[in-house]
Design a protein around this motif. Structure first.
Motif, mmCIF file in Angstrom:
data_model
loop_
_atom_site.group_PDB
_atom_site.id
_atom_site.type_symbol
_atom_site.label_atom_id
_atom_site.label_comp_id
_atom_site.label_asym_id
_atom_site.label_seq_id
_atom_site.Cartn_x
_atom_site.Cartn_y
_atom_site.Cartn_z
ATOM 1 N N GLY A 41 59.729 99.562 -6.867
ATOM 2 C CA GLY A 41 58.766 99.277 -7.665
ATOM 3 C C GLY A 41 59.188 98.235 -8.882
ATOM 4 O O GLY A 41 60.699 98.444 -8.865
ATOM 5 N N PRO A 42 58.654 98.361 -9.616
ATOM 6 C CA PRO A 42 59.396 97.559 -10.861
ATOM 7 C C PRO A 42 60.157 98.222 -11.956
ATOM 8 O O PRO A 42 59.893 99.523 -11.717
ATOM 9 C CB PRO A 42 58.068 96.709 -11.755
ATOM 10 N N LEU A 43 61.163 97.444 -12.423
ATOM 11 C CA LEU A 43 61.952 98.210 -13.293
ATOM 12 C C LEU A 43 61.425 98.474 -14.475
ATOM 13 O O LEU A 43 61.734 97.648 -15.451
ATOM 14 C CB LEU A 43 63.392 97.550 -13.318
ATOM 15 N N ASP A 44 60.529 99.590 -14.751
ATOM 16 C CA ASP A 44 59.677 99.701 -15.896
ATOM 17 C C ASP A 44 60.057 100.868 -16.807
ATOM 18 O O ASP A 44 60.894 100.668 -17.639
ATOM 19 C CB ASP A 44 58.394 99.710 -15.444
ATOM 20 N N MET A 45 59.692 102.109 -16.085
ATOM 21 C CA MET A 45 60.088 103.651 -16.678
ATOM 22 C C MET A 45 59.514 103.743 -18.102
ATOM 23 O O MET A 45 60.085 104.608 -18.582
ATOM 24 C CB MET A 45 61.713 103.640 -16.869
ATOM 25 N N ARG A 46 58.571 103.057 -18.572
ATOM 26 C CA ARG A 46 57.812 103.334 -19.675
ATOM 27 C C ARG A 46 56.968 104.487 -19.820
ATOM 28 O O ARG A 46 56.246 104.406 -18.761
ATOM 29 C CB ARG A 46 57.175 102.238 -20.386
ATOM 30 N N MET A 47 57.055 105.374 -20.390
ATOM 31 C CA MET A 47 56.137 106.551 -20.662
ATOM 32 C C MET A 47 54.959 106.143 -21.344
ATOM 33 O O MET A 47 53.713 106.432 -21.018
ATOM 34 C CB MET A 47 56.689 107.918 -21.201
ATOM 35 N N GLU A 83 65.510 93.196 -10.475
ATOM 36 C CA GLU A 83 64.053 93.305 -10.430
ATOM 37 C C GLU A 83 63.404 94.656 -10.157
ATOM 38 O O GLU A 83 62.254 94.850 -10.808
ATOM 39 C CB GLU A 83 63.483 92.072 -9.474
ATOM 40 N N THR A 84 63.794 95.276 -9.076
ATOM 41 C CA THR A 84 63.182 96.471 -8.569
ATOM 42 C C THR A 84 63.941 97.901 -8.744
ATOM 43 O O THR A 84 65.204 97.844 -8.675
ATOM 44 C CB THR A 84 62.394 96.282 -7.288
ATOM 45 N N THR A 85 63.483 98.726 -8.397
ATOM 46 C CA THR A 85 64.203 100.123 -8.433
ATOM 47 C C THR A 85 65.184 100.279 -7.456
ATOM 48 O O THR A 85 66.238 100.649 -7.518
ATOM 49 C CB THR A 85 62.792 101.233 -8.780
ATOM 50 N N LEU A 86 64.559 100.063 -6.085
ATOM 51 C CA LEU A 86 65.500 100.214 -5.075
ATOM 52 C C LEU A 86 66.612 99.163 -5.044
ATOM 53 O O LEU A 86 67.715 99.582 -4.784
ATOM 54 C CB LEU A 86 64.699 99.959 -3.712
ATOM 55 N N GLU A 87 66.288 98.034 -5.569
ATOM 56 C CA GLU A 87 67.438 96.988 -5.780
ATOM 57 C C GLU A 87 68.515 97.838 -6.511
ATOM 58 O O GLU A 87 69.734 97.452 -6.400
ATOM 59 C CB GLU A 87 66.960 95.734 -6.234
#
Length: 316
Positions: free
Chosen positions: A120-126, A176-180
Motif C-alpha cells: 500500500g502507499p507509505l502513509d501511516m496517518r491516523m 513509494e509503497t510499504t512492501l518496497e
C-alpha cells in the motif's frame, strides 16, 4: 471494506473502570467501538459515554451507534482536556479509557499504509486530514533524523545502517509503497530469518513519528488529571515498552505527591503528610497482561499491558 476488531483486555478494562450505571465515561481512542459498546451496556438512561478518535474512518464507524447516551468527537486524544471542557464535563468524568497505538482495522487496510506485509502507499496517518506521511519522512528526512527515529522510537539495533541505506537508495528512486520499503529494510538488516519481520521496528518507529504518538500520550495523560472526578478511574492499554514506560512513570510520579527538599526543618511525619495530601492519583493494582486464552483468540493481545489508577480528591 469491513475489518474485524476484537477489543483487547475487555473484561479487565470494564473491571478497572469500576463503572457506575449513571456515570460519565470517555473512550479517548474509540477505534471500532469494541470497548465503548460494552461500556454502554453497563450504563442506565442517566449514564453518558463520549468517544474520541482522530481517525475519520473510526468516526464514521461510530455513527452506527444510535444511542442518545453516546457522542463521538473527531479529535486526537491529546486534546482530551479541551474536548471535555467544551462538552461541559471537565472534572466530572468517572472513567477514561486510552487504548494506545494502531488499531486492527488500520493495520488490516493496506490503503492506510501501516502494514509491512501488505502492499500500500507509505502513509501511516491516523488522522487522514494531517499532512505528514511516512513517505515524506522516508524520502526527505536526513540520515541523522532517520537514524534517531529508528533507534529511539523503534529501538532498532541497526538504525544507523538502515538510515544510511535508505538515503542512498532514495537518490536512485524514492520509496513509494510499504512492501518496497519493508523488503528493502529486510535486505539491509540481513542475517538469519527471525519469527518477527525485520522491518517491524522501523515501521513502528515511522508510525510513531508520523503521528507524534508519544507526545500525544503525554498530553492526554496530563489532561486526564483535570478531566477525572474524584475517584474517577484511568485505564491505559499500551502495546510496546516506550508507551508503557510513559504510563508507568506518569502514575508513579503523580501518586508520589510533593516531595520536601532535604534539610528543611520539618519532621518525617509532616513531610509524609504533605506528600500524601498532594498526590493526584493512586495506582489500582499493577501491570495487567492478557491471559493465554485471550492470546489464543487474539494474537495481537500478547503485547498489551493495562495499567489503572484512581483520581484522588483535590485539595481546596
Amino acid at each position: 471494506m469491513a475489518f474485524s476488531h476484537i477489543p483487547v483486555l475487555l473484561n479487565e478494562v470494564l473491571e478497572g473502570l469500576n463503572i457506575k450505571s449513571n456515570g460519565i465515561y470517555v473512550d479517548a481512542t474509540f477505534g471500532r467501538g469494541g470497548h465503548s459498546k460494552k461500556i454502554l451496556e453497563r450504563l442506565d438512561e442517566n449514564g453518558r459515554l463520549y468517544g474520541l478518535d482522530r481517525d475519520l474512518a473510526a468516526v464514521e464507524a461510530a455513527k452506527a451507534i444510535e444511542d442518545s447516551r453516546f457522542t463521538i468527537v473527531h479529535s486526537a486524544f491529546s486534546n482530551l482536556k479541551e474536548v471535555c471542557t467544551n462538552l461541559g464535563i471537565l472534572g466530572k468524568v468517572d472513567g477514561i479509557l486510552m487504548d494506545i497505538g494502531v488499531s486492527s482495522p488500520q493495520i488490516d487496510d493496506p490503503t492506510r499504509g501501516f502494514s509491512f506485509e501488505k502492499d500500500g502507499p507509505l502513509d501511516m496517518r491516523m488522522d487522514q486530514s494531517s499532512s505528514l506521511t511516512a513517505k515524506t519522512i522516508v524520502n526527505t528526512y536526513s540520515k541523522q533524523d532517520l537514524a534517531y527515529i529508528f533507534k529511539v522510537y523503534g529501538e532498532e539495533n541497526f538504525a544507523a545502517k538502515v538510515a544510511t541505506a535508505i538515503v542512498r537508495q532514495r537518490e536512485i528512486k524514492p520509496f513509494e509503497t510499504t512492501l518496497e520499503l519493508s523488503e528493502f529494510i529486510k535486505r539491509v538488516i540481513g542475517g538469519k530469518p527471525t519469527p518477527k519481520h525485520k522491518a517491524t521496528r522501523c515501521f513502528q518507529a515511522l508510525r510513531i513519528a508520523v503521528n507524534a504518538e508519544l507526545d500525544e500520550l503525554k498530553q492526554a495523560l496530563e489532561g486526564s488529571l483535570d478531566v477525572l472526578a474524584t475517584d474517577g478511574r484511568l485505564c491505559v492499554i499500551s502495546f510496546h515498552s516506550l508507551e508503557d514506560r510513559i504510563v508507568k512513570n506518569f502514575i508513579k510520579d503523580q501518586s508520589q505527591g510533593q516531595k520536601v527538599p532535604s534539610g528543611l526543618p520539618i519532621t518525617y511525619e509532616e513531610a509524609e503528610k504533605l506528600r500524601l495530601s498532594t498526590a493526584k492519583v493512586e495506582p489500582v493494582g499493577g501491570a495487567i497482561k492478557a491471559t493465554p486464552d485471550e492470546i489464543a483468540q487474539n494474537v495481537r493481545s500478547r503485547s498489551a499491558t493495562l495499567r489503572v489508577c484512581k483520581r484522588l480528591e483535590r485539595l481546596p
